[in-house]
Design a protein around this motif. Structure first.
Motif, PDB file in Angstrom:
ATOM      1  N   LYS A   3     -24.125  15.945  35.919  1.00  0.00           N
ATOM      2  CA  LYS A   3     -24.899  17.179  36.395  1.00  0.00           C
ATOM      3  C   LYS A   3     -24.953  17.707  38.082  1.00  0.00           C
ATOM      4  O   LYS A   3     -24.536  16.760  38.904  1.00  0.00           O
ATOM      5  N   ILE A   4     -24.510  18.698  37.734  1.00  0.00           N
ATOM      6  CA  ILE A   4     -24.305  19.157  39.003  1.00  0.00           C
ATOM      7  C   ILE A   4     -24.869  20.284  39.396  1.00  0.00           C
ATOM      8  O   ILE A   4     -25.493  21.053  39.217  1.00  0.00           O
ATOM      9  N   THR A   5     -25.372  20.212  40.980  1.00  0.00           N
ATOM     10  CA  THR A   5     -26.333  20.722  41.653  1.00  0.00           C
ATOM     11  C   THR A   5     -25.719  21.183  42.478  1.00  0.00           C
ATOM     12  O   THR A   5     -25.120  20.732  43.857  1.00  0.00           O
ATOM     13  N   PHE A   6     -25.431  22.586  42.877  1.00  0.00           N
ATOM     14  CA  PHE A   6     -24.892  23.364  44.025  1.00  0.00           C
ATOM     15  C   PHE A   6     -26.809  23.810  44.719  1.00  0.00           C
ATOM     16  O   PHE A   6     -27.942  24.319  44.937  1.00  0.00           O
ATOM     17  N   GLY A   7     -26.959  23.362  45.950  1.00  0.00           N
ATOM     18  CA  GLY A   7     -27.799  24.445  47.495  1.00  0.00           C
ATOM     19  C   GLY A   7     -27.530  23.451  48.772  1.00  0.00           C
ATOM     20  O   GLY A   7     -26.570  23.700  48.768  1.00  0.00           O
ATOM     21  N   GLY A   8     -28.827  23.240  49.033  1.00  0.00           N
ATOM     22  CA  GLY A   8     -29.053  23.476  50.290  1.00  0.00           C
ATOM     23  C   GLY A   8     -29.948  24.092  51.737  1.00  0.00           C
ATOM     24  O   GLY A   8     -30.959  24.165  50.690  1.00  0.00           O
TER      25      GLY A   8
END
Length: 178
Positions: A3-8
């Motif tokens: 799974k690829i998660t984009f965030g911050g």
């Protein structure tokens, strides 16, 4: 499949940092630390574009994080000063698609910009998670750039923090091929 998660962390008006890369407006909390600690235990790969990498280098010596491999995507860099990071100059979507189908823990996409745009347009991002801070910066480095597609999301989690921040996590709905 990984799974690829984009965030911050972002401002309420969707900026990752001030125009000078400043993040003095961030409000750290134990609640955010707990979420981050849990999250970092699920990944073994971090993806970032050149600009995010250069900001990280300016912040000081980075040192490697045990068990995590960093990949820097750039068409302009020819080498990296950090021997623990891997430079990728090829087609980002193809390289990430191969990573995603390979073995390992999940993958973190760090920062914004054109790398996130490329991966959203290639339908490679699975989740988005942001700690939204109660500040309107008015200008800064945007989280999202103009994309050639619409991305539909499904809310997975929404958690208000005591300091006024709100953590949101969304699942990216797969795009239907037309």
């Amino acid at each position: 499949m990984r799974k690829i998660t984009f965030g911050g962390a972002i401002s309420l008006d969707n900026y990752l940092a001030r125009l000078d890369d400043g993040v003095d407006w961030l409000q750290w909390s134990d609640e955010a630390a707990e979420i981050m600690g849990d999250y970092w235990s699920t990944i073994d790969t971090v993806l970032m574009g050149r600009k995010t990498y250069e900001v990280a280098l300016r912040k000081g010596p980075q040192g490697s994080m045990p068990g995590i491999t960093g990949y820097v995507f750039s068409r302009t860099l020819t080498s990296l000063p950090d021997k623990n990071a891997v430079l990728v100059r090829e087609n980002a979507a193809e390289v990430v698609r191969e990573m995603k189908s390979g073995k390992g823990k999940d993958i973190c996409l760090m920062g914004g910009g054109s790398l996130a745009k490329t991966l959203f347009e290639a339908n490679l991002i699975d989740e988005i998670g942001f700690n939204i801070h109660p500040v309107l910066l008015g200008s800064g480095i945007p989280v999202y750039h103009i994309m050639n597609c619409e991305t539909k999301l499904e809310l997975m989690k929404c958690k208000p923090f005591k300091n006024g921040c709100v953590y949101v996590q969304y699942q990216v709905k797969p795009k239907l091929n037309k």
